[in-house]
Design a protein around this motif. Structure first.
Motif, mmCIF file in Angstrom:
data_model
loop_
_atom_site.group_PDB
_atom_site.id
_atom_site.type_symbol
_atom_site.label_atom_id
_atom_site.label_comp_id
_atom_site.label_asym_id
_atom_site.label_seq_id
_atom_site.Cartn_x
_atom_site.Cartn_y
_atom_site.Cartn_z
ATOM 1 N N TRP A 261 -1.205 -8.785 -0.079
ATOM 2 C CA TRP A 261 -0.659 -7.449 -0.229
ATOM 3 C C TRP A 261 -1.184 -6.744 -1.481
ATOM 4 C CZ3 TRP A 261 3.173 -4.236 2.099
ATOM 5 C CH2 TRP A 261 3.584 -4.657 3.366
ATOM 6 N N LEU A 263 -3.029 -4.523 -3.972
ATOM 7 C CA LEU A 263 -3.889 -3.346 -3.864
ATOM 8 C C LEU A 263 -4.808 -3.297 -5.080
ATOM 9 C CD1 LEU A 263 -4.792 -0.519 -2.868
ATOM 10 C CD2 LEU A 263 -2.750 0.421 -3.999
ATOM 11 N N TYR A 303 -2.659 5.033 -0.614
ATOM 12 C CA TYR A 303 -3.266 4.014 0.243
ATOM 13 C C TYR A 303 -2.235 3.596 1.285
ATOM 14 C CZ TYR A 303 -7.143 3.511 -3.052
ATOM 15 O OH TYR A 303 -8.243 3.743 -3.829
ATOM 16 N N ARG A 304 -2.709 3.472 2.521
ATOM 17 C CA ARG A 304 -1.847 3.016 3.603
ATOM 18 C C ARG A 304 -2.330 1.652 4.078
ATOM 19 N NH1 ARG A 304 -1.147 3.236 9.234
ATOM 20 N NH2 ARG A 304 1.016 3.643 9.863
ATOM 21 N N ARG A 305 -1.373 0.789 4.374
ATOM 22 C CA ARG A 305 -1.722 -0.563 4.824
ATOM 23 C C ARG A 305 -1.950 -0.553 6.322
ATOM 24 N NH1 ARG A 305 -1.934 -5.485 2.748
ATOM 25 N NH2 ARG A 305 -1.327 -7.315 3.967
ATOM 26 N N TRP A 310 -5.715 -2.307 2.759
ATOM 27 C CA TRP A 310 -5.334 -0.998 2.232
ATOM 28 C C TRP A 310 -6.467 0.001 2.447
ATOM 29 C CZ3 TRP A 310 -0.432 -0.195 0.965
ATOM 30 C CH2 TRP A 310 0.358 -1.271 0.557
#
Length: 465
Positions: A261, A263, A303-305, A310
């Motif tokens: 997870w 970033l 930022y979108r997962r 990301w």
């Protein structure tokens, strides 16, 4: 007079005049355009006098701003960027609350269900006599204040050694009795019960990060400047900003570091570069996404997962944005941005236009009361189709383009320390002026046929052959 000396004197005189003229023109142009101001005179006057006339444009909701100070050697100095303050602007634009009792103000969060009440993180520099008797130290604390009545309540505080890389920047409320604290001094986050003052959980960055990474260890290794309580997969976690690692990490209360997870990567400045104040946007509002002030890159990014990775989905910057350190997504899709070296707090609409702005010296973080804590009620950029924005060609002068070629860490450090009207040309001119005068004075001393004899009394005379 020898021709060589005459030419050199003419050269140095020209350099002195050119350097001085550059400084005068730079200051005059900054005053005329207002583009490099350090504080709105009307706002600063209201701070000093207590005047409650409107001084910023009206905006729905109370806007609370915590400001930093660029005073390095002293605790503070006079001037808009040197005074740390906690300020609230009323919806009609007047100063609603003002306080400057602490050395620094950092994070500020609204208290849920408490109206115009906020909690904030502060730092107070203490003299050696208040520490171990040999060196300075800092009291880091969290307080609650009613912005209407001024009533304040101490919640929690601790003393750390030194002052520059040990000051806590953030705390986040988990429930009525517990706070998550970003402990920049010990490179950790911890969960403390403010009723019992017992630490119930902690995560140390050394558990998962090599001390050879990031900044200098042990002085300012992670510069852990932000923490936020989040829920990942239905379980409690902390989102942690490791500024000197260029990373935002997620740490489960039960599972530890959620490695896939994280970033950003240490040194990958195309993704993040010494960021501040990331906000988590959950799946139910178009996430998982992270909105973050990408400080050294001079931009706001989101930022979108997607599929376990990301992806950058939104970027915003204008021609003035300089070292932003906070960005909150509001429920209407607008973004509240704190532009530290731009000396302003601004609100950006979905089309990328600035819809509201207030000039205030060296702000660190801002909140809009009634919109939830940070981005707690805001949608992701992707879900509402926010438009990217970057400085247009007409917004960037030759001067701006030249300054952009300087490494951002150097540029931001200069803007941090010097008055805002001192840009790259003025900085070069100031150095040139000092060097020219010193070299010229040294040559004149060597050329002179006078000498100074140190004795009693001091004698000034002409050298004899």
């Amino acid at each position: 007079m020898a021709p060589g000396r005459r030419s050199l004197r003419g050269l140095f005189a020209g350099l002195v005049v050119l350097s001085a003229a550059t400084l005068v023109v730079g200051y005059t142009e900054a005053e005329r355009s207002g583009d490099r101001v350090t504080g709105d005179p009307a706002v600063e006057r209201a701070f000093r006098t207590g005047d409650r006339s409107p001084v910023v444009p009206p905006r729905e909701g109370l806007t609370v701003v915590a400001t930093d100070s660029n005073a390095v050697l002293a605790d503070e100095r006079d001037g808009p960027r040197a005074r740390a303050e906690l300020v609230a602007f009323a919806p009609d634009g007047r100063v609603y609350h003002y306080d400057r009792r602490h050395t620094r103000y950092w994070d500020v969060d609204p208290v849920a269900g408490a109206g115009r009440t906020v909690e904030y993180v502060y730092a107070d520099h203490l003299d050696p006599a208040d520490c171990d008797g040999r060196s300075v130290c800092t009291r880091n604390g969290i307080e609650r204040v009613n912005l209407t009545t001024g009533e304040r309540t101490r919640l929690y505080s601790r003393i750390t050694p030194g002052k520059h890389a040990t000051r806590w920047h953030d705390a986040d409320r988990v429930d009525e009795h517990r706070l998550l604290v970003a402990d920049i001094d010990r490179d950790r986050v911890f969960l403390v019960n403010t009723t019992t003052e017992l630490v119930e959980w902690a995560w140390d960055a050394q558990a998962d990060f090599d001390v050879r990474s990031g900044g200098p260890f042990p002085g300012d290794w992670t510069h852990l400047n932000d923490v936020e309580h989040v829920r990942i997969g239905g379980r409690d976690a902390a989102m942690v900003s490791l500024r000197n690692h260029d990373q935002v990490a997620f740490v489960g209360f039960e599972r530890g570091l959620l490695e896939n997870w994280t970033l950003g990567t240490d040194g990958d400045h195309a993704t993040l570069h010494e960021q501040h104040n990331p906000d988590y946007i959950p799946p139910e509002r178009g996430g998982p996404a992270v909105l973050v002030a990408d400080s050294e890159n001079g931009r706001i990014v989101e930022y979108r997962r997607e599929d376990g990775a990301w992806t950058r989905t939104w970027t915003w910057a204008d021609g003035r944005l300089g070292w932003p350190r906070d960005a909150d997504r509001l429920p209407n899709g607008n973004t509240l941005v704190t532009d530290s070296n731009g000396d302003r707090v601004l609100e950006v609409g979905p089309d990328g236009d600035v819809v509201w702005s207030a000039t205030i010296g060296f702000p660190y973080e801002a909140e809009r009361i009634g919109t939830g804590d940070e981005s707690a009620s805001g949608p992701s950029a992707d879900s509402v189709g926010l438009e990217d924005r970057s400085p247009a060609a007409g917004e960037t002068s030759l001067r701006t383009r030249v300054e952009a070629a300087v490494p951002p860490t150097v540029r931001n450090a200069v803007e941090y320390l010097l008055p805002r009207w001192v840009g790259l040309p003025e900085g070069v001119a100031a150095v040139g002026l000092v060097v020219s005068l010193l070299v010229w004075a040294t040559l004149e001393y060597r050329w002179t046929d006078r000498s100074v004899a140190i004795g009693s009394p001091v004698r000034l005379g002409r050298d004899r052959p």
